[in-house]
Design a protein around this motif. Structure first.
Motif: not given
Lengths: 595, 79
Positions: A9, A59-60, A62, A65, A68, A90-91, A93-94, A97, A418-419
């Motif tokens: 990511m 991020y994904d 599927h 953008s 991707e 640190t992230q 948990d997401r 994926t 946006l992060e």
């Protein structure tokens, strides 16, 4: 040859790991979606030549953008021996994926949990064995930035690579419906192998944000920092530029001139006044550029860029753009080309085209060289930084004008999130790599565009054979004369006109060309220019240089990214017309006011 | 669960916390939101609002994101 793909990511530290592995320098930036070109490097891993490819941060798998799609297409078209999944520990948990999606596709991979140092500070404990077993991918913790755990990761990669499990092509379509499973699996794994504190916080980031993102103070602080940065680049850079110019000047007088004196005058003039003066003048600005990029690297890597998107989004929306467009404009201060590529994260075509239309107005480092040169020649040292800052402000004025005029043509209502990554400071190693990267980039441009440009300028100013160089009888004199009805209303004389014409190839050539046209370099060139033109003409010339047709690389990038001939034509014609109108208005008004 | 506890994310006030209840967005944006941590049942907090009534600064677990108010209006949260 084997092939490894790096997937992760945005903000997972993928580029940092790539740099560590390859020793080369992909651009490292703490801003989602910066690594847009596919960078690759060849390494010797476990006795095999292995190509390692840095894929765009996504991020994904599927998602819709451009980035991707790039990753999907790459995986479908290129056989991969091993995927390195880089995830921010640190992230986790997401970010897990992505690993689960790759697992569902059946790709061989290892999971590298990056930023282990930050995770430890936040009290996050990860049982990598347990996690690896549940996931089905070997897993290690490391810090790509500081190097802890790197050798373990390296060995793991070598071991996995030797297992030879290359998957030729991947059928992604049939695996499209897996997302639900991924979510359940994700929660299961996190529950079993990760201990996340209920409420973690990067306390320093929160404290900084309280000030830097303050509702009233945030924006003034941001522009204050930008001003300080440009002031620092000028104040520190100008003496460095002087020093390098002095060295190159002495090299010419003490070594090259005596050495080449036996040559016939024309060849001597070609080598010394043409090639050497042209390139040396441009080269003397390399320290300024390195300095500028060091500051840019700190700002980019720090996470402050995404904050500027947050601060400016409301204002940019009124112009038909958004916070990301603003960040791309700031990126464009370095070079317009990567900024144009950075628009790939935008899904709406209207928004993307409008952003691409305004990015070339961004005062790039090549134009900065021209402005440092002109302001040093024509303004007092205490005025110079203010003059340069005023040109940065002009960037935004022109962007405002253009976007308000064209926003009706490029409609967009794209939702976006946006992060805002925690603040980080780049390591010395990252900054040195970045500086070196810029020197290399300059040498590359010098050998290609700049040399050809200054050689052509020399021919134009010295031909036909026997004329007084750069006089009205020379070819350049003819062209200058021909263009003079158009450009003299803007106060731009025939010599400057020739420089502008070649600036179309690469903006650095403008100063190289001036050196060749005036037949001198360094301090003498600045004095020569100061005698020929006054500050009103100089400022008009700088406005024209800022706004007019972008350089060849930028145009080529616009053509490739927009895939539209009419849009490319618009990006050529509109800035040209605008430059003329702005410069002429400025010049005529200033003269009318008696300056 | 009381129905009155459900509201849009855009109605949240600075400093308030809630959990994600539903996402009414197109599938492209859904992927993006999911990947950033907007998943049903996840707790979030509105930290601040940008100048000129700009985007929200939201904290979800260990991730901080900016989200425009118009997009926040399409996300339902449970207070």
């Amino acid at each position: 040859m084997k092939r490894i793909a790096l997937i992760g990511m945005p903000n997972a530290g993928k580029s940092t790991l790539f740099n560590r592995m390859s020793g080369a320098s992909a651009k490292v930036a703490n801003w989602p979606g910066v690594t847009v070109d596919l960078m690759s490097a060849k390494l010797l891993l476990a006795g095999d030549i292995t190509e390692i490819v840095d894929l765009p941060g996504i991020y994904d798998l599927h998602g819709f953008s451009d980035d991707e799609q790039v990753v999907r297409h790459f995986l479908c078209k290129n056989p991969i021996d091993l995927v390195l999944i880089v995830a921010n520990a640190t992230q986790i948990d997401r970010q897990l994926t992505l690993a689960l999606q790759l697992k569902a596709l059946g790709l061989p991979a290892v999971l590298l949990l990056n930023m282990a140092d930050e995770a430890r500070k936040l009290g996050i404990t990860i049982d990598t064995d347990q996690l690896g077993n549940e996931l089905g991918y070997p897993t290690v913790l490391l810090s790509a930035k500081y190097g802890q755990g790197y050798s373990d990761a390296y060995h793991l990669i070598e071991t996995e690579l030797q297992k030879n499990r290359a998957v030729s092509t991947v059928t992604l379509e049939e695996n499209f419906a897996i997302d639900q499973d991924v979510e359940k699996k994700l929660e299961h794994i996190i529950e079993h192998s990760v201990d996340l504190p209920i409420q973690t916080s990067h306390s320093l980031t929160q404290k900084l944000d309280r000030v830097l993102l303050h509702p009233w103070l945030g924006l003034p602080l941001f522009f204050g920092f930008m001003y300080l940065m440009f002031e620092a680049v000028y104040t520190l850079g100008a003496p460095l530029q002087d020093g390098v110019a002095w060295i190159l000047d002495h090299l010419r007088e003490l070594v090259l001139a005596p050495l080449l004196s036996f040559l016939p005058p024309l060849l001597n003039s070609f080598l010394l006044n043409g090639v050497y003066d042209g390139i040396a003048t441009v080269a003397s600005f390399v320290p300024v550029i390195i300095l500028f990029f060091l500051f840019m690297a700190i700002i980019e890597d720090s996470g402050y860029l995404s904050r500027s998107a947050f601060l400016m989004d409301a204002l940019m929306t009124k112009m038909g753009l958004d916070g990301r467009s603003f960040v791309m404009l700031l990126m464009g201060f370095g070079c317009n080309v990567p900024a144009l590529m950075g628009t790939r994260t935008m899904r709406s075509r209207g928004l993307r085209l409008l952003t691409m239309l305004v990015i070339p107005f961004s005062l790039c480092s090549a134009r900065l060289q021209v402005f440092v040169f002109m302001t040093t020649a024509l303004f007092a040292p205490e005025q110079a930084p203010v003059v340069i800052f005023s040109l940065y402000v002009m960037t935004f004025v022109v962007v405002l004008l253009t976007s308000l005029l064209f926003k009706g043509q490029f409609n967009s209502n794209e939702p976006f999130a946006l992060e805002l990554p925690p603040y980080r400071f780049p390591t010395m190693r990252q900054m040195i790599l970045r500086g070196w990267y810029e020197v290399r980039h300059f040498l590359h441009r010098a050998t290609k565009f700049i040399t050809i440009g200054v050689v052509l300028v020399w021919f134009l100013t010295n031909m036909p054979y026997g004329v007084e160089p750069a006089s009205a009888a020379s070819w350049s004199g003819w062209i200058g004369e021909f263009m003079s009805p158009v450009l003299s209303p803007a106060g731009i004389n025939p010599e400057l006109t020739i420089a502008l014409i070649f600036g179309f190839v690469a903006k650095e050539i403008v100063i190289g060309a001036l050196a060749v046209i005036y037949g001198v370099e360094g301090v003498a060139l600045m004095q020569g220019i100061a005698q020929e033109i006054d500050w009103v003409q100089a400022y008009s010339f700088m406005l024209f240089t800022l706004i007019y047709t972008p350089c060849l690389s930028t145009i080529a990038t616009i053509r490739a990214e927009a895939k539209s001939a009419w849009f490319t034509a618009l990006s050529l014609i509109w800035p040209m017309a605008l430059a003329w109108v702005v410069s002429t208005s400025f010049y005529q008004i200033a003269r009318y006011l008696g300056y | 669960m009381n129905l009155t506890d459900i509201q849009t994310l855009s109605a949240l006030k600075v400093g308030q916390s809630a959990t994600v209840h539903a996402l009414h967005v197109d599938s492209g944006f859904m992927y993006r939101l999911n990947a950033m941590g907007f998943r049903i049942g996840k707790p979030l907090e509105l930290i601040r609002i940008a100048p000129f009534n700009g985007p929200f600064h939201i904290k979800l677990g260990n991730t901080e994101v900016m989200l425009r108010q118009q997009d926040a209006a399409n996300i339902e949260v449970l207070m």
